[in-house]
Motif scaffolding. Structure first.
Motif, PDB file in Angstrom:
ATOM      1  N   PHE A 130       1.636  48.538  -4.118  1.00 44.03           N
ATOM      2  CA  PHE A 130       1.933  47.784  -5.336  1.00 44.03           C
ATOM      3  C   PHE A 130       1.774  46.298  -5.062  1.00 44.03           C
ATOM      4  CE2 PHE A 130       4.881  45.506  -8.117  1.00 44.03           C
ATOM      5  CZ  PHE A 130       4.514  46.000  -9.353  1.00 44.03           C
ATOM      6  N   TYR A 131       1.073  45.612  -5.977  1.00 44.78           N
ATOM      7  CA  TYR A 131       0.896  44.162  -5.845  1.00 44.78           C
ATOM      8  C   TYR A 131       1.078  43.517  -7.207  1.00 44.78           C
ATOM      9  CZ  TYR A 131      -1.184  39.661  -4.556  1.00 44.78           C
ATOM     10  OH  TYR A 131      -1.407  38.322  -4.321  1.00 44.78           O
ATOM     11  N   ASP A 132       2.065  42.613  -7.304  1.00 46.42           N
ATOM     12  CA  ASP A 132       2.347  41.931  -8.567  1.00 46.42           C
ATOM     13  C   ASP A 132       1.910  40.465  -8.552  1.00 46.42           C
ATOM     14  OD1 ASP A 132       4.256  40.740  -6.978  1.00 46.42           O
ATOM     15  OD2 ASP A 132       5.972  41.362  -8.204  1.00 46.42           O
ATOM     16  N   PHE A 133       1.113  40.094  -7.556  1.00 49.17           N
ATOM     17  CA  PHE A 133       0.566  38.747  -7.418  1.00 49.17           C
ATOM     18  C   PHE A 133       1.616  37.716  -7.032  1.00 49.17           C
ATOM     19  CE2 PHE A 133      -2.111  41.110 -10.320  1.00 49.17           C
ATOM     20  CZ  PHE A 133      -3.384  40.901  -9.817  1.00 49.17           C
ATOM     21  N   LEU A 134       2.881  38.092  -6.991  1.00 46.92           N
ATOM     22  CA  LEU A 134       3.957  37.189  -6.579  1.00 46.92           C
ATOM     23  C   LEU A 134       4.368  37.463  -5.138  1.00 46.92           C
ATOM     24  CD1 LEU A 134       6.210  37.289  -9.756  1.00 46.92           C
ATOM     25  CD2 LEU A 134       4.952  35.313  -8.893  1.00 46.92           C
TER      26      LEU A 134
ATOM     27  N   HIS B 119      -6.066  38.618   0.410  1.00 50.79           N
ATOM     28  CA  HIS B 119      -5.173  37.637   1.041  1.00 50.79           C
ATOM     29  C   HIS B 119      -4.152  37.192   0.016  1.00 50.79           C
ATOM     30  CE1 HIS B 119      -7.972  37.418   4.367  1.00 50.79           C
ATOM     31  NE2 HIS B 119      -8.939  37.316   3.472  1.00 50.79           N
ATOM     32  N   HIS B 120      -2.900  37.554   0.253  1.00 55.61           N
ATOM     33  CA  HIS B 120      -1.843  37.145  -0.668  1.00 55.61           C
ATOM     34  C   HIS B 120      -1.595  35.646  -0.516  1.00 55.61           C
ATOM     35  CE1 HIS B 120       1.779  36.862  -2.964  1.00 55.61           C
ATOM     36  NE2 HIS B 120       2.406  36.375  -1.920  1.00 55.61           N
ATOM     37  N   LYS B 121      -1.693  34.943  -1.626  1.00 54.19           N
ATOM     38  CA  LYS B 121      -1.393  33.515  -1.675  1.00 54.19           C
ATOM     39  C   LYS B 121      -0.637  33.258  -2.971  1.00 54.19           C
ATOM     40  CE  LYS B 121      -5.401  32.217   0.946  1.00 54.19           C
ATOM     41  NZ  LYS B 121      -6.765  31.833   0.942  1.00 54.19           N
ATOM     42  N   SER B 122       0.204  32.253  -2.965  1.00 54.88           N
ATOM     43  CA  SER B 122       1.007  31.965  -4.157  1.00 54.88           C
ATOM     44  C   SER B 122       0.144  31.655  -5.370  1.00 54.88           C
ATOM     45  CB  SER B 122       1.976  30.822  -3.884  1.00 54.88           C
ATOM     46  OG  SER B 122       1.272  29.661  -3.512  1.00 54.88           O
ATOM     47  N   LYS B 123      -1.041  31.071  -5.174  1.00 56.62           N
ATOM     48  CA  LYS B 123      -1.889  30.747  -6.322  1.00 56.62           C
ATOM     49  C   LYS B 123      -2.540  31.981  -6.948  1.00 56.62           C
ATOM     50  CE  LYS B 123      -5.611  29.268  -3.290  1.00 56.62           C
ATOM     51  NZ  LYS B 123      -6.431  28.154  -2.863  1.00 56.62           N
ATOM     52  N   ASN B 124      -2.451  33.130  -6.293  1.00 51.85           N
ATOM     53  CA  ASN B 124      -2.994  34.353  -6.897  1.00 51.85           C
ATOM     54  C   ASN B 124      -2.312  34.671  -8.223  1.00 51.85           C
ATOM     55  OD1 ASN B 124      -4.721  34.665  -4.752  1.00 51.85           O
ATOM     56  ND2 ASN B 124      -3.791  36.530  -3.976  1.00 51.85           N
ATOM     57  N   TYR B 125      -1.035  34.316  -8.334  1.00 46.86           N
ATOM     58  CA  TYR B 125      -0.308  34.610  -9.568  1.00 46.86           C
ATOM     59  C   TYR B 125      -0.949  33.910 -10.771  1.00 46.86           C
ATOM     60  CZ  TYR B 125       3.361  35.118 -13.000  1.00 46.86           C
ATOM     61  OH  TYR B 125       4.050  35.422 -14.149  1.00 46.86           O
ATOM     62  N   LYS B 126      -1.420  32.683 -10.584  1.00 42.13           N
ATOM     63  CA  LYS B 126      -2.065  31.943 -11.672  1.00 42.13           C
ATOM     64  C   LYS B 126      -3.339  32.640 -12.140  1.00 42.13           C
ATOM     65  CE  LYS B 126      -0.419  27.521  -9.992  1.00 42.13           C
ATOM     66  NZ  LYS B 126      -0.816  26.271  -9.345  1.00 42.13           N
ATOM     67  N   ARG B 127      -3.968  33.397 -11.248  1.00 42.88           N
ATOM     68  CA  ARG B 127      -5.223  34.082 -11.559  1.00 42.88           C
ATOM     69  C   ARG B 127      -5.005  35.500 -12.098  1.00 42.88           C
ATOM     70  NH1 ARG B 127      -6.743  32.215  -5.835  1.00 42.88           N
ATOM     71  NH2 ARG B 127      -7.868  30.298  -6.216  1.00 42.88           N
ATOM     72  N   SER B 128      -3.797  35.980 -12.023  1.00 42.88           N
ATOM     73  CA  SER B 128      -3.543  37.395 -12.310  1.00 42.88           C
ATOM     74  C   SER B 128      -3.993  37.824 -13.700  1.00 42.88           C
ATOM     75  CB  SER B 128      -2.070  37.736 -12.093  1.00 42.88           C
ATOM     76  OG  SER B 128      -1.245  37.049 -13.023  1.00 42.88           O
ATOM     77  N   ALA B 129      -3.795  37.004 -14.707  1.00 42.07           N
ATOM     78  CA  ALA B 129      -4.183  37.380 -16.072  1.00 42.07           C
ATOM     79  C   ALA B 129      -5.693  37.450 -16.234  1.00 42.07           C
ATOM     80  CB  ALA B 129      -3.583  36.417 -17.082  1.00 42.07           C
TER      81      ALA B 129
END
Length: 120
Positions: free
Chosen positions: A72-76, A33-43
């Motif tokens: 392709f998924y860049d978490f953004l 599930h793509h969510k904006s907070k996924n980017y914070k978890r990406s690292a």
């Protein structure tokens, strides 16, 4: 299968195949599930990959043909169907996943400029 369900399948399959058992369920949820907070978890994802199935390959030579399609998924942004060549250009020096064969072959791009081939 619609493109949306196909992209979700790629991301969930990545987590099921390449994330350590103790973290698998958590990452299936995040990547499914793509969510904006996924980017914070990406690292964090790099530290949860199962080392038995990843090999560092910064050049990505021999992984796939440039015109091969994958997700392709860049978490953004939402996961998208693009070519391997596009993924290499966009994923360079950021945290991103390029799934070529769901649960079998993917590339994990790491923000330090390192690239990992994930395969089973």
């Amino acid at each position: 299968m619609s493109e949306l369900s196909n992209t979700k399948n790629h991301m969930e399959s990545f987590a099921k195949a390449f994330v350590e058992s103790s973290r698998k369920e958590r990452w299936v949820g995040f990547l499914g599930h793509h969510k904006s907070k996924n980017y914070k978890r990406s690292a964090e994802l790099f530290n949860h990959l199962d080392e038995r199935f990843i090999v560092r390959n910064d050049s990505l030579e021999g992984v796939a043909d440039f015109q091969d399609l994958g997700v392709f998924y860049d978490f953004l942004d939402e996961p998208a169907l693009i070519t391997f060549q596009e993924a290499c250009a966009i994923g360079n020096n950021k945290d991103a996943i390029f799934s070529i064969i769901p649960g079998k072959l993917a590339v994990y791009f790491f923000h330090e400029g390192w690239n990992y081939v994930c395969s089973k």
